[in-house]
Structure formats: structure tokens, C-alpha cells
Design an enzyme around this catalytic site. Sequence first.
Site, PDB file in Angstrom:
ATOM      1  N   GLU A 209     -34.959  15.919  78.867  1.00 25.20           N
ATOM      2  CA  GLU A 209     -34.462  17.218  79.340  1.00 25.20           C
ATOM      3  C   GLU A 209     -33.527  17.735  78.261  1.00 25.20           C
ATOM      4  O   GLU A 209     -32.368  17.307  78.170  1.00 25.20           O
ATOM      5  CB  GLU A 209     -33.709  17.048  80.675  1.00 25.20           C
ATOM      6  CG  GLU A 209     -34.569  16.529  81.815  1.00 25.20           C
ATOM      7  CD  GLU A 209     -35.500  17.592  82.388  1.00 25.20           C
ATOM      8  OE1 GLU A 209     -35.288  18.786  82.139  1.00 25.20           O
ATOM      9  OE2 GLU A 209     -36.453  17.215  83.095  1.00 25.20           O
ATOM     10  N   CYS A 243     -27.253  24.386  80.182  1.00 24.83           N
ATOM     11  CA  CYS A 243     -28.464  24.320  79.356  1.00 24.83           C
ATOM     12  C   CYS A 243     -29.396  25.503  79.599  1.00 24.83           C
ATOM     13  O   CYS A 243     -30.102  25.926  78.699  1.00 24.83           O
ATOM     14  CB  CYS A 243     -29.201  23.016  79.615  1.00 24.83           C
ATOM     15  SG  CYS A 243     -29.611  22.790  81.342  1.00 24.83           S
TER      16      CYS A 243
HETATM   17  P1  NAD Z   1     -25.899  14.738  73.464  1.00 24.46           P
HETATM   18  O1  NAD Z   1     -27.317  14.663  73.049  1.00 24.46           O
HETATM   19  O2  NAD Z   1     -24.850  14.764  72.427  1.00 24.46           O
HETATM   20  O3  NAD Z   1     -25.515  13.506  74.422  1.00 24.46           O
HETATM   21  C1  NAD Z   1     -26.305  13.148  75.541  1.00 24.46           C
HETATM   22  C2  NAD Z   1     -26.164  11.663  75.816  1.00 24.46           C
HETATM   23  O4  NAD Z   1     -26.636  10.912  74.713  1.00 24.46           O
HETATM   24  C3  NAD Z   1     -24.733  11.205  76.086  1.00 24.46           C
HETATM   25  O5  NAD Z   1     -24.743  10.324  77.196  1.00 24.46           O
HETATM   26  C4  NAD Z   1     -24.335  10.493  74.811  1.00 24.46           C
HETATM   27  O6  NAD Z   1     -23.454   9.418  75.043  1.00 24.46           O
HETATM   28  C5  NAD Z   1     -25.664   9.984  74.280  1.00 24.46           C
HETATM   29  N1  NAD Z   1     -25.714   9.952  72.814  1.00 24.46           N
HETATM   30  C6  NAD Z   1     -25.124  10.809  71.940  1.00 24.46           C
HETATM   31  N2  NAD Z   1     -25.429  10.494  70.684  1.00 24.46           N
HETATM   32  C7  NAD Z   1     -26.217   9.399  70.734  1.00 24.46           C
HETATM   33  C8  NAD Z   1     -26.853   8.580  69.747  1.00 24.46           C
HETATM   34  N3  NAD Z   1     -26.724   8.826  68.449  1.00 24.46           N
HETATM   35  N4  NAD Z   1     -27.598   7.538  70.172  1.00 24.46           N
HETATM   36  C9  NAD Z   1     -27.744   7.272  71.478  1.00 24.46           C
HETATM   37  N5  NAD Z   1     -27.159   8.001  72.451  1.00 24.46           N
HETATM   38  C10 NAD Z   1     -26.406   9.044  72.090  1.00 24.46           C
HETATM   39  O7  NAD Z   1     -25.817  16.018  74.414  1.00 24.46           O
HETATM   40  P2  NAD Z   1     -24.553  16.646  75.151  1.00 24.46           P
HETATM   41  O8  NAD Z   1     -23.634  17.233  74.131  1.00 24.46           O
HETATM   42  O9  NAD Z   1     -24.021  15.724  76.160  1.00 24.46           O
HETATM   43  O10 NAD Z   1     -25.257  17.850  75.957  1.00 24.46           O
HETATM   44  C11 NAD Z   1     -25.528  19.076  75.378  1.00 24.46           C
HETATM   45  C12 NAD Z   1     -27.022  19.273  75.159  1.00 24.46           C
HETATM   46  O11 NAD Z   1     -27.738  18.876  76.306  1.00 24.46           O
HETATM   47  C13 NAD Z   1     -27.370  20.741  74.948  1.00 24.46           C
HETATM   48  O12 NAD Z   1     -28.357  20.820  73.950  1.00 24.46           O
HETATM   49  C14 NAD Z   1     -27.955  21.159  76.285  1.00 24.46           C
HETATM   50  O13 NAD Z   1     -28.854  22.227  76.236  1.00 24.46           O
HETATM   51  C15 NAD Z   1     -28.639  19.909  76.709  1.00 24.46           C
HETATM   52  N6  NAD Z   1     -28.767  19.866  78.161  1.00 24.46           N
HETATM   53  C16 NAD Z   1     -30.015  19.921  78.699  1.00 24.46           C
HETATM   54  C17 NAD Z   1     -30.162  19.919  80.068  1.00 24.46           C
HETATM   55  C18 NAD Z   1     -31.513  19.973  80.717  1.00 24.46           C
HETATM   56  O14 NAD Z   1     -31.582  19.738  81.914  1.00 24.46           O
HETATM   57  N7  NAD Z   1     -32.576  20.253  79.999  1.00 24.46           N
HETATM   58  C19 NAD Z   1     -29.037  19.843  80.890  1.00 24.46           C
HETATM   59  C20 NAD Z   1     -27.774  19.795  80.301  1.00 24.46           C
HETATM   60  C21 NAD Z   1     -27.649  19.787  78.919  1.00 24.46           C
END
Ligand code: NAD
Length: 453
Positions: A209, A243
Site C-alpha cells: 500500500e 496518502c
Molecule cells: P516509510 O516507507 O518511510 O515507512 C513505512 C514503514 O517501513 C515503517 O514502519 C518503517 O519503520 C519501515 N521502514 C522504513 N525504512 C525502512 C527500511 N529501509 N527497511 C525496512 N523497513 C523500513 O513510509 P512512512 O513515511 O511511514 O509513510 C509515508 C508514505 O506512506 C507515503 O508515501 C504515503 O503515501 C504512504 N502511505 C500509503 C498508504 C496507503 O494506504 N496506500 C497509507 C499511508 C501512507
Amino acid sequence: MEYKSLFTAQKSFFASRQTKDPEFRKARLLELKKLLLDNEALLNEAIQKDFGKSDFETYITELSGIIHDIDYYVKNMHALCRPEKVSTNWLNLPGKSRIYTEPLGVTLVIGAWNYPYQLSLCPMVAAIAAGNCCIVKPSELPAHTMQLMAKLINTHFDPAYIHVVEGGVEETTALLQCPFDKIFFTGSTKVGKIVYQAAAQHLCPVTLELGGKSPAIVTANANLDVAAKRITWGKFLNAGQTCVAPDYILVEEQVRQELTDKIKAQVLKNDYKPGAAHYTQIINERNFDRLLALIDPAKVILGGNSDREKRFIAPTLLSEVTAQDAIMQEEIFGPLLPILSFTDYQRALEMVAEGAKPLSAYLFSDSKQEQNLFLERVSFGGGCINDVIIHLTNERLPFGGVGQSGMGSYHGPYGFDTFSHKKSVLYKATWGEPDLKFPPYTAAKRKWIRKLR
Ligand code: NAD
């Protein structure tokens, strides 16, 4: 960081077949509902500390969705678990065909920070409703909500069944070493690729997602008052950190000024200020700085002011923005609203369609022809005609992205299916079998087979 023993304990719990019982699943879901409702005040307090979200918004954008999903699965559990009868093709008669829905096993849910409860717990609810065990790794950025979810769930439930792991990149990387039966990830496209690669090592199915730039297109055939009111609400909800928020506006030139004036008036009327119940903080300083760097002062027509200490950025409207500007190169994920205009509707749709497929797209227009063209020309995860965001509150609609904005979907029956395997079974009668498929392969048999299939 070592999670092998937790994973192995969940494997054993799953192998005990307790989670296969629909009554067991319903009982655990109702326990979870009670746990959340009994601790609503603590949940409100934690998210207020993390980024200033009010109780009202926490209920409508976080808890209500989780409670609603629990109610849906409890009410429909037996129907969702029941084997589906499908007809049998001629070649396999006499026989009958059934599809059995079975849980996958031990699942991993990785959440994003912007709706910390909903994005971690809704997938977990779907996972356990479908009869799986689940490890949940919420985002570490809203630390209070992450700690509270861990405390509530880990003290109430057997860790061999569901467990919340606290941590960030290091912990997620370690978890990804385990051969899960399903990974459900919400977050950025960049990290989505890392998760997808890790899952490939175990051929683990993945739902991603992700995000992207979701446009709100407004034509001269739109009700501009409605468009202004709804876009303003959807964009500045959670301070734009949603998002599916409209990332930018693409408006027909002849109504650009009128729409801009109406949005300005709506923003002023809503009175977004630090500490307001309807306006949250920016999650952290890194995002605060990233957002400020996207503001071109020459293009600001409203807002632009900020307060670092309060992590407050005012709703900011930018006009005369072009597709080449920095703000159009990445998902904004904050309270900045660029307004771009078009004179040729079909060209505007092409412009959207040429970019990465958005998670959401919105069209404001009362013209059936324009609505049809929008649906025909633009591929996107999900969206609305004449509204924004609220499509995801209807659990009969699958929620998910396409292309760069993700793969797979959830909510309601789609969440159940996302965490299930559909096992196809053909029951063959032991009588009356025609000799068709057995040797010798004659010309007459071939003729019949080609006809019967
Ligand atoms: P992110 O990708 O930075 O982090 C998401 C998760 O991944 C967190 O739990 C984090 O701890 C983990 N993570 C981060 N870096 C990692 C790595 N290198 N290796 C493994 N795990 C890692 O995203 P965010 O900043 O939490 O959220 C923002 C993004 O999420 C935006 O792009 C937004 O559009 C998207 N989003 C999508 C939805 C949806 O339902 N499609 C909903 C909310 C947010």
C-alpha cells in the site's frame, strides 16, 4: 535483533489449528474491540502527544475504521469462511467443484506513521479474521502510539498469536529475514521495493500500500462551491499527511480564479491554526524542513507561514505552478496545495496518465461525458467523482494502489481475501467416467474433447 523464536512460536500456534475455528477468530476480534474501546482515552492521549491529533479526528480517521472492520468480520465470519460452490465443466462431469478459503499462516504487517492505529491495526484485523497469526511492526515515528499499541496488545494477547514489535529500520530488516506466509506493507514506494525484494527471498506474497501524487481535476462543469469545500477538507485533514489526499489541483483555466477564491475563502473560514482540533502538527522536523523546501515563495497566494517549535505549517496555496516545479516532482504529504490549470481536458487527462499511476484520483464535474473520459483514460488505485478521500470508508470497495502506488487491496471482504488462500477442489464421482482422456488418443476422442471443454 533476533525474531526467529517469535516467528517459530507463531508457526507452532498456527499449526495447532486454533485460528482455523471461526468462533475463535470472532472471540479474539471482539476482545480486541473491547481492548480498544476500554482504552480509548489512552489511545487519544498518545496520538495527541505524537502529532497533536484531536480526539474527534482520531475517532473518525483511525478508531472508527478499525471498529467497523471488526464488526464487519464478526457479522460476516461464517459467510466469508463458507466454501464457495461453483459449477463444473462438461469434461469433469460427473463431479462438483468447490473453493475453500484457508488462512495463509504467519503474517507480517508493517505500518506507516500518518494514521498509526488504522494502518497497523486494520490489516492486522483482516489477518486474524482470515485465521492467521500476525506480527505487527507499526511505524516508529509516532513513538507514543507505537509504544501504546505494543503495551495493550502484547499484555492482552498470546505473543504466539499476535504480537507488536517496536522499532524502525533495523528491527524491520531483521523481521524481513523470517519466511513469512504473507507481508502487508504500508509506506513509501522506496521502502516498498526493499520489502518486495526481501519477500522474494522466501517467495512470500506481498501486498504493498504505497503513495504517489493524487490529482484533483476540476472542470468548468463542476459545482465549484462543493469542489472547494471538499478539496479543502480532504487536503488539510491530518495537515495533508494522508496518502489519498489530493496532492495537487488541475483546474480548467476558465474557472481557475473562481475556484482559487472559493478555496481561499474556505481555508480562512476553517481557521487552521496551531492547536486547532481540526489541524495536526507535521510529524517531525525532517518532514517540516522537507515541506518548507518545496514552497516557492513567489508562487504562494495564501499561507506559507510556519512555526518550527509547534511543527506548524499553515495551509499553503500555490498558483502558476508548472509540471517542472520541485513541488510536482514528489508526493507532497503535507499542507501545500499547488494549483495548475489546463485549457484542453483530454490533454490534462493525458498528462496525469503519462505519470506514475496514482493511488487516488478525483474528478469534479457534472458532465457524464467528462466522467466517462476520466475513467477510461486514467488508471489509478481508487477515487471519487465529486468528492475526495471518502471512497475508502466504503468497505465494499477494495482499497489499494496500482503500479507505483501499490499492489493488492484490503478492507471488508478484500482484506479477508488478501490474507487467505483460495484452494480449488474438484470432487470426482467414481462412476460414469467417459473414456475420453485415456489412451489410446484417437481422432474421435480429440474431436469430442475440443467440443466439450
Ligand atoms: P516509510 O516507507 O518511510 O515507512 C513505512 C514503514 O517501513 C515503517 O514502519 C518503517 O519503520 C519501515 N521502514 C522504513 N525504512 C525502512 C527500511 N529501509 N527497511 C525496512 N523497513 C523500513 O513510509 P512512512 O513515511 O511511514 O509513510 C509515508 C508514505 O506512506 C507515503 O508515501 C504515503 O503515501 C504512504 N502511505 C500509503 C498508504 C496507503 O494506504 N496506500 C497509507 C499511508 C501512507
